[in-house]
Design a protein around this motif. Structure first.
Motif, short mmCIF file in Angstrom:
data_model
loop_
_atom_site.label_atom_id
_atom_site.label_comp_id
_atom_site.label_asym_id
_atom_site.label_seq_id
_atom_site.Cartn_x
_atom_site.Cartn_y
_atom_site.Cartn_z
N LEU A 7 -55.60 -63.48 47.80
CA LEU A 7 -55.10 -64.23 46.65
C LEU A 7 -56.12 -64.23 45.53
CD1 LEU A 7 -53.51 -67.10 48.69
CD2 LEU A 7 -52.29 -65.48 47.25
N ALA A 8 -57.40 -64.39 45.91
CA ALA A 8 -58.44 -64.36 44.87
C ALA A 8 -58.42 -63.03 44.16
CB ALA A 8 -59.81 -64.60 45.51
N PHE A 49 -50.40 -57.40 43.66
CA PHE A 49 -49.90 -57.76 44.98
C PHE A 49 -49.86 -56.56 45.92
CE2 PHE A 49 -48.54 -61.74 43.11
CZ PHE A 49 -48.73 -62.62 44.16
N ILE A 79 -48.80 -57.64 37.71
CA ILE A 79 -48.70 -58.56 38.84
C ILE A 79 -48.32 -57.79 40.10
CG2 ILE A 79 -47.59 -60.64 39.69
CD1 ILE A 79 -47.01 -61.25 36.68
N VAL A 87 -55.85 -61.12 43.67
CA VAL A 87 -54.70 -61.11 42.76
C VAL A 87 -55.07 -61.80 41.46
CG1 VAL A 87 -52.37 -61.98 42.38
CG2 VAL A 87 -52.97 -60.94 44.56
N ILE A 88 -55.70 -62.99 41.57
CA ILE A 88 -56.05 -63.74 40.36
C ILE A 88 -57.02 -62.94 39.51
CG2 ILE A 88 -57.22 -65.80 39.52
CD1 ILE A 88 -56.21 -67.24 42.01
N GLN A 102 -55.30 -59.73 38.05
CA GLN A 102 -54.33 -60.03 37.00
C GLN A 102 -55.03 -60.44 35.71
OE1 GLN A 102 -51.51 -63.12 37.91
NE2 GLN A 102 -50.47 -62.87 35.96
#
Lengths: 934, 934
Positions: free
Chosen positions: B844-845, B756, B752, B847-848, B851
């Motif tokens: 953010l996309a 980030f 994670i 990160v998803i 991850q």
């Protein structure tokens, strides 16, 4: 010649149950007929059946078999006696040789091209193998009785009885844990929870089905590895867990047609008592009684299935309670929901852009009032809470299952039992198909080079040999998944085209019911397709796995399960995933719609959002699957079969029924369906678990439906096992194997899917964003207007504008559509607006937060709940101490008598016997058999 | 009276090594002095030391002890003889009684307020307990020798020798696995990889440190549970793994001052050979030799530590290689990097807004050229690849460790050994502190109600008793974490204020070096604070855990580790996390900056992005910590101590040195530091693992530095264990315990955090977004301009505008700053722009996706790599079969002689001995001890 000696184990299992039964009075003498040998003393522990057609023997094939056998033996000697490992190798070789002899003879005969002779020689060969096998069984101390004049023509029975001393010997050899005579008290915990549960169970006592339990609750027998030396410590109530191995290939080659232990009438009746009792505490029953009763009767593997199903059903109770509450919350707040109020309010009469090209006209938003209100039932803030709850629920379920499994392992004395031990006996030897392929390969090679016969024995299949099968597997799997997607796409096309066609219909009634008609028919088509493909995929997966020819039974089962799971899962969830994540997202915008085949516009969701549609699809699929597959197939079809049989027997002859009555137990059992494994049962439940967890955000009633289904399902399964299937051979298992991993996988995927459903499918995030970022007064007022973009009707493409623009009596200049785009009057008309990106960012942020929070909470749950219940670990500890004590006493007593001088000069003692290990000659039953062939 | 009989086990361990040694010639006779009893025959297996001051006995306390003892016994009888569990309880009670007698006497004496008498009575009491304990040891068959006239005044030694038969008996009792005489060949696999590695090791042969290995490589001894009956199968080369229990509380109460086995000179020399060899194949050495040699000498627990450290170091090699390549890629592409080229290009002379209020003026972007180029080294596309690689690397490391552990378990014959067995012996009994607290509680209760003494014995601490300790724990932990954050904030303040002050300085040189000065000093302050707090937190964690008074040693250790880990981890990573995720994000914008204390603007990152700063901070912390903590503390301080001792002895007297030479082995060992557990070693490595994985996206050289550090570290650790610490008691362990879970946790968090770091700290996503969404020609040209927003200087708040606006010779109207905001001329000036939201959404996309992809890949790695290496599982299988065979032969041989008639009528045989279990009287050593007290 027959190394499949672990077949022997089969009887031990059944023999145990027979012994158990011998103590209880026989209530049903009719069905007892055939439970004993002709002398009425020795019990039938196991039955083998075969069918024979009279034929004359031919010796040519047997010769070829011997030829081959010799090769094998030569080869195994050529490899030379290697230290230690040789016996293992010899055993292995012999087994290969053995089954290869069957296949090779067939193959060679095939090449001779003489079909009549094949038949005879095959029959001859079979009889020969049977004789040999039965002789071997007698050598091992088993008693056999042939029933040559049975009432079923062409079917012959071999009844087998295992004497007690054979059982004892075998049990010791297998190092089985047995309850010893030594009983100790299990301390009752004094916690309040326990007291309450005891109280409740006392109150409900009269309602329980009356199944006697012989053993007092608070007492446990100490268990220890069976040893003849320690026999006097071990109760008569032994549990022999024996494993079936090898018989499958004997059955496969047609030497025997069936092999099964007998059903036990008293147990069957007890089972009936359980599953027919309409008890209030249904849960107590399925949770406590089923696993225990079935474990005793069918072995741990089936016991574990019922335990798992019981726990799952039990865990569904809180889930469905919360689900119902969430649903009720939706119902209660439907009138306070500002967005749906705004939609329904006649004043806000927003003119919307047409839903289809040309034939559709502009429409008023207030007509979507009903849909908007209905969608609030499933799309409200409680849904978010519920999907977090369900993710945690899944984690809790996993944890509880681990604990329950541990507890059952302890109660069933499996704590010291290693999986490896199973694999040694049942699943580690090569499957017949695999051996057949190996044989084929070596024959091919042999043909190519006729002279070098001896050197060309092939031991295993290489990756190269398997490559075609692997490729077929991958291609077929992709093809099947492609078929699923194609069908989903087909249904979409059906929906789009039907809708367009119906819109063009002149009848007003047809047009008004367009939505309903299309949705219902499409959902039914989907359901039917899923049901058909489910069966097809089951068959395809089996075919692919057979093609792959995995080496062992265990690997066969795992590969089959994996393939079946992938296919069935994709099949069940593809349409749902389409609706959740793609439908309504690929629409384009007015003026530049996305077209399929240049003429059909992609479908949109109703104004309430796609969550509503998802919910409908989900409930239809789930309920339909459950009702049709589980209940109709499982109740209806047997009933229908019975009816047909009844009608037939009426017009036919009564003697059939008469004969049925005269049949012995082993003959009756022969007519039952053979047990096909637990895979279909588990698969059904896993798919259901998927419905309950994956999209639970959209359908909070899923757990309730699952619960209702399972309460029926568990009884049906019980009935099926007890009355409709041949008694399966008891199998020992410590866990539910690959299913646990699949469950974990589903639970993991569920977290992500729910995060996406909440943030993308539901309107939760846009509402939040509006309320906290854009709303002028912090309320939801104006939300509907905020989500609608404007379109200047003059920008319609040619030929796409509505035919009837003045539908409402006034010319429409601006129509609205649901999207976040710039208005026509901005610098960049119809581009995605800042709001779109802001909402998207928040949606993605929610996914990250949701996923990580839930995963963290899962980890915490995992960490907080110990895998081994505390009382169990205490008891295991206690038992260990008691056992040590017990055997110390024993040893002490013995050492006084036999060797009282060993410990005086220990050091010398330690070494002086070192060379004795080679003195005693090998005379173990198991190994003499394998060495005899040399 | 002393139930701590498992102390006995201690000697078995050491005795084993002594036996081993007995076979090798003694090369160093001087240090052999003191290795044997006075008779020169019996070897000293273990040493206990105590100090005595002459005193007169007082009988008052002993009386009170007996009073209390009686109570306890009465109570345990009142509970009544419960089936089976009574002995356990009795043992437990006795143990409680035992140690409570020490504490209670102290407590009661305290209450009497007579300090002189306490001293004497305590001494008396200790002597009494020693006598009793030693008597007990002699009863158990051990041989003791007291050394009353040692050369160290006030210190007395009890030397213990365990005769061989005692060892045998104990080994059998513990069901230890021993290698049997039976040797079988381990099949060499023929894979190419193996061959290559064999070749390589052959080539490097001459470079290996010369440590002889007695056992041929391809041969393995069959292992089986030790049994005296099967003694003749068992080699002399036995391994007795015994566990230390109870001695801690005896040591704690001062009855003995120290307890240790002796160092073995030949092993010490061998160890020195290993760690001093400067071998090329350093990795081979640390990977293969260290764990094996140290396991033999120190037991599995320390062996596992070295094996783990070895594997970790080994795994760091590919990681550092890839890291260096990534870094070099950054170096190579620095001149092709369009954004830094644009910044450096003099034509693009963008005027930037001032970096501080009033004193700073506008500045040209081209001055940031150097920083921008430097930041490219760490912020380039290869970084993304590298952090995915490192996440997978961590997963691979975990998997490989599981396999390695399994392999070592197999090689060390721990496969059948359960953790539970350890806990039974060493860690399951209550700690002295816990018992003391329980005692205190019961004394308090007793005081309150003087008459009901007997009924008020308290068995355990309730949650209520522990509540104050728990509360203190939580509060202190939060406080400590708060302190860390406060210090981070303090350093930030320091940086801000110093920067502001230096900016105001009139000296141009000062102003030019502002950045460098501030950054360097701040990083050093940070490092010093981290180092100091690390020590403080270690102490605080220990204090808190003592306060909590966990019941068992195991739970004490786990809680301590957990607390220490949390505190040290937060301490090490808080400044780094601030820089990675908060710095530069809370700045505000020109015209509305965010102020701390109304006067200091929050700090920004340099133009190259915060990744550069993160990298600097990370490297300083990591290198500083490693250099100072590991190397300076571990090498420097011992050297310093030696120096001081040398100076002292020079000016003091030579007789000290003389005496040192004359000291026996056990006396020399007494002067060494006691072994403090592996926690600090592991902790250091875990924090390093955190540096290597958590922020690896920003610092690809971290693995390299870690690797270099570890190669030194492993030698230092080895040296420390062999020469600077007392020989620890060999402890058996199957795994690395809680550390594995912590490692897994760090690896999970790393995924994670890296996601980030890449998406938020680095400029990777903005670059991608620009290239694919905004760039007119699909290249990076114009990126710099795109990331800068405009500010109209007339919008500065009063008093915040630069004092020298015409710095460049022309009046500045528009200055630029790094942010995505609307320009001053838009409708909503300075609001976040659409680009901001678009970039945020993509971040953010990412990160998803990152991850979930990495997690999926981890799962696949987990699934692909079997936990048990295939050759090991095959060998285990083979061994099992061989063992069964072996014992079958044995049994067969026996059964011919003794019972040839048992199997004829087995059924009767099974039951007829059932009642014998109660006949043999209990005379087990272990239990006679616990029953004697009744």
């Amino acid at each position: 010649m027959f190394p499949r000696l672990s077949l022997l184990h089969v009887w031990f299992k059944s023999a145990y149950f027979q012994r158990l039964k011998a103590l209880t009075p026989e209530e049903n003498t009719r069905s007892q007929h055939g439970l004993f040998f002709q002398d009425g003393q020795r019990r039938v522990d196991y039955v083998l059946t075969y069918s024979v057609k009279k034929s004359s023997g031919s010796h040519s094939t047997r010769q070829s078999v011997h030829l081959l056998t010799e090769n094998v033996v030569t080869r195994s000697f050529r490899h030379g006696p290697q230290s230690g490992g040789e016996k293992l190798r010899a055993k292995q070789t012999q087994r290969t040789k053995d089954s290869s002899s069957v296949h090779s003879s067939t193959v060679i005969d095939m090449e001779l091209g003489c079909s009549g002779e094949i038949f005879n020689s095959q029959e001859d060969q079979k009889a020969f193998r049977r004789e040999e096998f039965e002789g071997k069984l007698r050598d091992m101390g088993l008693e056999l009785e042939k029933d040559e004049d049975g009432k079923i023509p062409g079917v012959y029975f071999v009844k087998i009885h295992a004497p007690w001393n054979v059982l004892c010997r075998e049990a010791e050899f297998m190092k089985l844990k047995m309850p010893t005579k030594k009983v100790y008290e299990v301390k009752q915990s004094n916690s309040i929870v326990e007291k309450i549960s005891t109280l409740i169970s006392k109150i409900l006592e009269p309602l329980h089905p009356h199944v006697e339990e012989h053993q007092p609750k608070n007492v446990k027998h100490l268990s220890h590895t069976f040893s003849r030396e320690k026999q006097h410590l071990i109760c008569m109530n032994i549990c022999i867990y024996a494993f079936l191995a090898g018989i499958t290939s004997l059955l496969g080659s047609g030497v025997y047609t069936a092999a099964y232990p007998l059903h036990d009438v008293s147990m069957v009746n007890k089972g009936k008592t359980i599953y027919t009792t309409v008890s209030i505490c249904v849960i107590k029953m399925i949770f406590y009684l089923f696993p225990r009763v079935f474990r005793k009767y069918f072995g741990e593997k089936i016991g574990l299935y019922f335990a798992w199903l019981g726990l799952y059903t039990q865990m569904l109770i809180p889930a469905s309670l919360v689900g119902v509450i969430v649903f009720l919350y939706g119902c209660a707040t439907v009138d306070d929901n500002i967005p749906s109020m705004e939609i329904c309010h006649p004043r806000n009469n927003i003119t919307m852009c047409p839903l289809c090209d040309r034939v559709c006209s502009y429409w008023k938003l207030s007509t979507a009032c009903g849909t908007a209100r209905a969608s609030h039932l499933f799309d409200n803030p409680a849904t978010v809470f519920f999907s977090i709850f369900m993710a945690l629920w899944a984690a809790m379920f996993m944890e509880h299952w681990k604990r329950r499994q541990m507890r059952l392992n302890y109660e069933w004395d499996l704590t010291g039992f290693e999986d490896e031990e199973v694999s040694n006996n049942t699943t580690d030897h090569p499957r017949a198909e695999y051996e057949f392929k190996v044989m084929q390969k070596s024959l091919r090679k042999r043909q190519k080079s006729q002279d070098k016969v001896n050197t060309l024995y092939i031991e295993k299949l290489t990756f190269q040999d398997r490559l075609p099968a692997y490729m077929t597997n991958i291609v077929m799997m992709l093809l099947m998944i492609g078929v699923t997607f194609a069908i989903v796409f087909g249904v979409i096309l059906y929906r789009i085209s039907t809708k367009a066609a119906l819109h063009m219909s002149s009848s007003l009634i047809t047009r008004n019911h367009v939505q309903l008609t299309v949705k219902t028919t499409a959902a039914i088509i989907n359901l039917v397709v899923i049901l058909i493909l489910d069966e097809v995929y089951g068959a395809v997966a089996r075919w692919l796995t057979v093609l792959e020819a995995p080496k062992t039974d265990k690997s066969f089962e795992e590969r089959l399960i994996f393939k079946t799971f992938i296919l069935k899962f994709v099949n069940a969830f593809a349409p749902i995933i389409y609706i959740a994540f793609f439908r309504g997202r690929l629409v384009g915008r007015p003026g530049s719609y996305l077209y399929v085949f240049d003429s059909y516009r992609m479908e949109e969701c109703a104004h309430g959002g796609c969550l509503m549609e998802l919910c409908i699809q989900l409930s239809i699929t789930m309920l339909g699957k459950q009702l049709i597959q589980n209940n109709l197939f499982e109740i209806g079809i047997p009933k229908l079969k019975k009816l047909i049989r009844y009608i037939r027997s009426k017009q036919g002859a009564f003697q059939e029924e008469e004969r049925q009555k005269k049949l012995t137990r082993y003959e009756t059992d022969h007519f039952l369906e053979p047990f096909g494994g637990l895979t279909p049962e588990y698969m059904e439940m896993i798919i259901q678990f998927g419905f309950v967890t994956l999209f639970v955000a959209s359908f909070p009633l899923a757990p309730l439906f699952a619960l209702l289904n399972n309460i029926i399902e568990i009884r049906l399964d019980a009935k099926k096992f007890v009355t409709e299937l041949r008694r399966p051979v008891a199998a020992r298992a410590k866990d539910i194997g690959i299913w646990y991993n699949i469950l974990r996988g589903v639970a993991k995927v569920a977290v992500i899917i729910n995060a996406f459903v909440i943030s993308f499918t539901s309107d939760f995030i846009p509402r939040m964003v509006y309320q906290y970022m854009y709303s002028p007064d912090g309320s939801m007022h104006g939300f509907v207007n905020h989500t609608l973009s404007s379109f200047n009707v003059s920008h319609f493409q040619d030929g796409k504008e509505p035919m009837d623009p003045s539908h409402f009596g006034y010319p429409v200049v601006i129509c609205r559509y649901k999207d976040y785009r710039e208005p026509p009057w901005s610098n960049t008309p119809y581009e995605l607006s800042k709001e779109f990106w802001a909402v998207l960012a928040v949606r993605l942020a929610f996914v990250i937060v949701f996923q990580n929070v839930v995963m963290l909470m899962n980890d915490i749950v995992d960490w907080l709940i110990p895998d081994i219940p505390k009382d169990i670990s205490l008891q295991i500890h206690k038992e260990k101490i008691l056992l040590v004590e017990l055997f110390m006493k024993e040893e002490q007593g013995k050492s006084y008598i036999i060797d009282s001088s060993t410990s005086t000069d220990g050091k010398e003692n330690c070494s002086k016997h070192n060379n004795n290990s080679k003195v005693a000659p090998p005379r173990s039953r198991r190994h003499t058999n394998s060495t005899k062939s040399f």
